[in-house]
Write a protein that holds these residues in place. Structure first.
Motif, mmCIF file in Angstrom:
data_model
loop_
_atom_site.group_PDB
_atom_site.id
_atom_site.type_symbol
_atom_site.label_atom_id
_atom_site.label_comp_id
_atom_site.label_asym_id
_atom_site.label_seq_id
_atom_site.Cartn_x
_atom_site.Cartn_y
_atom_site.Cartn_z
ATOM 1 N N TRP A 50 0.803 -1.216 0.000
ATOM 2 C CA TRP A 50 0.000 0.000 0.000
ATOM 3 C C TRP A 50 0.839 1.270 0.000
ATOM 4 O O TRP A 50 0.530 2.217 -0.714
ATOM 5 C CB TRP A 50 -1.006 0.034 1.157
ATOM 6 C CG TRP A 50 -0.407 0.434 2.478
ATOM 7 C CD1 TRP A 50 0.078 -0.395 3.436
ATOM 8 C CD2 TRP A 50 -0.206 1.771 2.949
ATOM 9 N NE1 TRP A 50 0.566 0.339 4.484
ATOM 10 C CE2 TRP A 50 0.413 1.677 4.211
ATOM 11 C CE3 TRP A 50 -0.478 3.036 2.438
ATOM 12 C CZ2 TRP A 50 0.757 2.791 4.966
ATOM 13 C CZ3 TRP A 50 -0.131 4.153 3.191
ATOM 14 C CH2 TRP A 50 0.481 4.019 4.440
ATOM 15 N N GLN A 51 1.905 1.315 0.774
ATOM 16 C CA GLN A 51 2.689 2.541 0.878
ATOM 17 C C GLN A 51 3.396 2.856 -0.435
ATOM 18 O O GLN A 51 3.395 4.002 -0.887
ATOM 19 C CB GLN A 51 3.702 2.442 2.017
ATOM 20 C CG GLN A 51 4.392 3.769 2.272
ATOM 21 C CD GLN A 51 5.218 3.754 3.535
ATOM 22 O OE1 GLN A 51 5.526 2.698 4.078
ATOM 23 N NE2 GLN A 51 5.580 4.923 4.011
ATOM 24 N N ARG A 52 3.972 1.852 -1.076
ATOM 25 C CA ARG A 52 4.640 2.079 -2.364
ATOM 26 C C ARG A 52 3.649 2.546 -3.428
ATOM 27 O O ARG A 52 3.953 3.420 -4.229
ATOM 28 C CB ARG A 52 5.337 0.808 -2.846
ATOM 29 C CG ARG A 52 6.575 0.485 -2.034
ATOM 30 C CD ARG A 52 7.334 -0.629 -2.674
ATOM 31 N NE ARG A 52 6.929 -1.889 -2.072
ATOM 32 C CZ ARG A 52 7.332 -3.068 -2.469
ATOM 33 N NH1 ARG A 52 8.116 -3.195 -3.505
ATOM 34 N NH2 ARG A 52 6.938 -4.157 -1.851
ATOM 35 N N LEU A 53 2.468 1.953 -3.424
ATOM 36 C CA LEU A 53 1.447 2.344 -4.393
ATOM 37 C C LEU A 53 0.958 3.767 -4.120
ATOM 38 O O LEU A 53 0.771 4.561 -5.050
ATOM 39 C CB LEU A 53 0.275 1.359 -4.348
ATOM 40 C CG LEU A 53 0.618 -0.091 -4.723
ATOM 41 C CD1 LEU A 53 -0.568 -1.003 -4.441
ATOM 42 C CD2 LEU A 53 1.059 -0.199 -6.166
ATOM 43 N N TYR A 54 0.782 4.081 -2.855
ATOM 44 C CA TYR A 54 0.353 5.421 -2.467
ATOM 45 C C TYR A 54 1.383 6.463 -2.910
ATOM 46 O O TYR A 54 1.037 7.486 -3.499
ATOM 47 C CB TYR A 54 0.138 5.493 -0.953
ATOM 48 C CG TYR A 54 -0.126 6.897 -0.469
ATOM 49 C CD1 TYR A 54 -1.408 7.425 -0.500
ATOM 50 C CD2 TYR A 54 0.914 7.696 -0.014
ATOM 51 C CE1 TYR A 54 -1.656 8.724 -0.080
ATOM 52 C CE2 TYR A 54 0.677 8.995 0.411
ATOM 53 C CZ TYR A 54 -0.605 9.502 0.379
ATOM 54 O OH TYR A 54 -0.839 10.785 0.784
ATOM 55 N N VAL A 55 2.654 6.215 -2.629
ATOM 56 C CA VAL A 55 3.721 7.148 -3.001
ATOM 57 C C VAL A 55 3.748 7.339 -4.515
ATOM 58 O O VAL A 55 3.904 8.457 -5.013
ATOM 59 C CB VAL A 55 5.089 6.652 -2.481
ATOM 60 C CG1 VAL A 55 6.246 7.420 -3.094
ATOM 61 C CG2 VAL A 55 5.137 6.744 -0.957
#
Length: 191
Positions: free
Chosen positions: A30-35
């Motif tokens: 989720w964090q990589r996709l969000y960034v």
């Protein structure tokens, strides 16, 4: 329980209805996709919504989903598609295009992008704006003047400045919707 599994094994568990496997995938990506989405859209709530929607669709379509490549490439492709869709439909903040223009002006570090052609297209769009609209846009984006300073210089109200700038950015967004390609967005998402 699922933390030791590979992506394809997690996906197999998700297809079986295992919510814990979906949670593991979510925590991992989720964090990589969000960034990645935020690098382009610069809107926290929209990016959070996009990521939630991607995982919701993954869950809802789990029984029939066929991922040809890797799970991570599928997820990044989903993000690129959703970001592109938001830009194309105009569901983005107006200043996203300023950010894109700034990154483009910093230099063409993406070999497949016809950088000069795109920059020329942007310049052409700005030059084709109605005179007052063009003047407001240039003073705001090129001279970096505040709305109050522009209003004083052009002898118009700040409300007129806001309206003209909104009009200019809307026309740019509409025109660039035809110019921005998935290839450019892929570059923006990964640079």
């Amino acid at each position: 329980m699922y933390n030791h599994l590979e992506d394809h094994e997690w996906l197999a568990q998700v297809k079986k209805g295992q919510t814990a496997a979906l949670a593991c995938i979510y925590r991992k990506y989720w964090q990589r996709l969000y960034v990645s989405a935020h690098a382009v859209l610069r809107d926290e709530q929209t990016c959070e919504d996009i990521i939630q929607e991607i995982f919701l669709k993954l869950w809802q379509n789990r029984e029939r989903i066929e991922i040809k490549a890797t799970l991570v490439s599928y997820l990044y492709s989903s993000v690129r598609y959703e970001v592109y869709r938001h830009i194309k439909t105009g569901k983005v903040r107006e200043d996203i295009f300023d950010h894109i223009f700034e990154r483009m002006q910093a230099g063409p570090d993406y070999p497949h992008l016809e950088y000069k052609e795109l920059y020329t297209q942007i310049h052409t769009i700005v030059e084709s704006l109605p005179e007052r609209c063009k003047a407001v846009y240039k003073l705001s984006r090129e001279e970096h003047l505040s709305h109050k300073q522009i209003a004083a210089q052009l002898n118009i109200s700040t409300k007129t400045v806001e309206n003209q700038l909104t009009k200019a950015l809307s026309l740019l967004r509409l025109s660039l919707g035809q110019v921005l390609t998935l290839e450019l967005l892929a570059w923006l998402l990964h640079s």
